[in-house]
Design a protein around this motif. Sequence first.
Motif, short mmCIF file in Angstrom:
data_model
loop_
_atom_site.label_atom_id
_atom_site.label_comp_id
_atom_site.label_asym_id
_atom_site.label_seq_id
_atom_site.Cartn_x
_atom_site.Cartn_y
_atom_site.Cartn_z
N VAL A 14 0.84 -1.21 0.00
CA VAL A 14 0.00 0.00 0.00
C VAL A 14 0.87 1.25 0.00
O VAL A 14 0.62 2.19 -0.76
CB VAL A 14 -0.97 -0.01 1.19
CG1 VAL A 14 -1.70 1.32 1.31
CG2 VAL A 14 -1.98 -1.14 1.04
N ASP A 15 1.91 1.28 0.83
CA ASP A 15 2.79 2.44 0.88
C ASP A 15 3.44 2.70 -0.49
O ASP A 15 3.50 3.84 -0.95
CB ASP A 15 3.89 2.26 1.93
CG ASP A 15 3.36 2.37 3.35
OD1 ASP A 15 2.22 2.84 3.54
OD2 ASP A 15 4.11 1.98 4.27
N PRO A 27 -5.78 10.26 -9.57
CA PRO A 27 -5.97 9.59 -8.28
C PRO A 27 -6.44 8.16 -8.48
O PRO A 27 -7.03 7.83 -9.51
CB PRO A 27 -7.03 10.43 -7.58
CG PRO A 27 -7.74 11.13 -8.67
CD PRO A 27 -6.76 11.31 -9.80
N PHE A 28 -6.17 7.31 -7.52
CA PHE A 28 -6.62 5.94 -7.61
C PHE A 28 -7.18 5.50 -6.26
O PHE A 28 -6.97 6.13 -5.24
CB PHE A 28 -5.49 5.00 -8.06
CG PHE A 28 -4.49 4.68 -6.99
CD1 PHE A 28 -4.61 3.52 -6.25
CD2 PHE A 28 -3.44 5.53 -6.72
CE1 PHE A 28 -3.70 3.21 -5.26
CE2 PHE A 28 -2.53 5.24 -5.73
CZ PHE A 28 -2.66 4.07 -5.00
N ARG A 29 -7.91 4.38 -6.33
CA ARG A 29 -8.49 3.79 -5.12
C ARG A 29 -8.07 2.33 -5.08
O ARG A 29 -8.01 1.67 -6.11
CB ARG A 29 -10.01 3.90 -5.18
CG ARG A 29 -10.49 5.35 -5.16
CD ARG A 29 -11.92 5.54 -5.62
NE ARG A 29 -12.20 5.15 -7.00
CZ ARG A 29 -11.89 5.85 -8.09
NH1 ARG A 29 -11.21 6.97 -7.99
NH2 ARG A 29 -12.25 5.44 -9.30
N LEU A 30 -7.79 1.84 -3.88
CA LEU A 30 -7.37 0.46 -3.70
C LEU A 30 -8.31 -0.20 -2.71
O LEU A 30 -8.50 0.31 -1.61
CB LEU A 30 -5.93 0.42 -3.18
CG LEU A 30 -5.30 -0.96 -3.01
CD1 LEU A 30 -5.12 -1.63 -4.36
CD2 LEU A 30 -3.95 -0.82 -2.31
N TYR A 31 -8.92 -1.31 -3.13
CA TYR A 31 -9.85 -2.05 -2.29
C TYR A 31 -9.34 -3.46 -2.10
O TYR A 31 -8.76 -4.05 -3.02
CB TYR A 31 -11.25 -2.12 -2.93
CG TYR A 31 -11.82 -0.79 -3.30
CD1 TYR A 31 -12.44 0.00 -2.34
CD2 TYR A 31 -11.75 -0.31 -4.61
CE1 TYR A 31 -12.98 1.24 -2.69
CE2 TYR A 31 -12.29 0.91 -4.96
CZ TYR A 31 -12.91 1.69 -3.99
OH TYR A 31 -13.43 2.90 -4.33
N LEU A 39 -7.67 -2.23 -7.93
CA LEU A 39 -7.10 -0.90 -8.08
C LEU A 39 -7.95 -0.18 -9.11
O LEU A 39 -8.11 -0.67 -10.24
CB LEU A 39 -5.65 -1.01 -8.57
CG LEU A 39 -4.90 0.28 -8.77
CD1 LEU A 39 -4.45 0.83 -7.41
CD2 LEU A 39 -3.69 0.05 -9.64
N GLU A 40 -8.54 0.94 -8.74
CA GLU A 40 -9.37 1.72 -9.66
C GLU A 40 -8.69 3.06 -9.91
O GLU A 40 -8.25 3.72 -8.97
CB GLU A 40 -10.76 1.96 -9.08
CG GLU A 40 -11.60 0.73 -9.01
CD GLU A 40 -13.02 1.00 -8.54
OE1 GLU A 40 -13.32 2.15 -8.12
OE2 GLU A 40 -13.83 0.08 -8.59
N LEU A 92 -10.47 2.74 -15.04
CA LEU A 92 -9.68 1.54 -15.27
C LEU A 92 -9.66 0.75 -13.97
O LEU A 92 -9.27 1.25 -12.92
CB LEU A 92 -8.24 1.93 -15.67
CG LEU A 92 -7.27 0.78 -15.88
CD1 LEU A 92 -7.72 -0.11 -17.04
CD2 LEU A 92 -5.87 1.33 -16.13
N ARG A 93 -10.15 -0.50 -14.05
CA ARG A 93 -10.18 -1.38 -12.88
C ARG A 93 -9.18 -2.51 -13.11
O ARG A 93 -9.31 -3.25 -14.08
CB ARG A 93 -11.57 -1.95 -12.67
CG ARG A 93 -12.56 -0.93 -12.18
CD ARG A 93 -13.97 -1.51 -12.05
NE ARG A 93 -14.90 -0.49 -11.61
CZ ARG A 93 -15.50 0.39 -12.41
NH1 ARG A 93 -15.25 0.37 -13.70
NH2 ARG A 93 -16.33 1.28 -11.93
#
Length: 111
Positions: A14-15, A27-31, A39-40, A92-93
Amino acid sequence: MNTRGWIHDFSQFVDQAIRQFESPARPFRLYEDEGGWALEMDVPGVAKDDLKLEVRDRALRVELGESGTRELPLGRQIDATAVSAKLTDGVLRIRLPKADSSSDVRRIEIL
């Protein structure tokens, strides 16, 4: 199973993702779920043909056409052979499945 080692590996993942992948422009999002991570990344206006994804040397490389390239190191907890991606409505996923914990163990035949 060594939980502490896994938590440390995930924390590093994550870091690294945050430091090396995120930018104010993209920006991105991580679930996380049971099977791995998603990763979106918002890529409005970027055509599918302008995107190139590649896993090489335990790193995910995302080329966004003229918008540049991002590289994310993949830890051993990611099954690099099963990474997949989908582009829908400017998002983008990227699916980063967890590696089977037994994948680090391989019996070697003695000839």
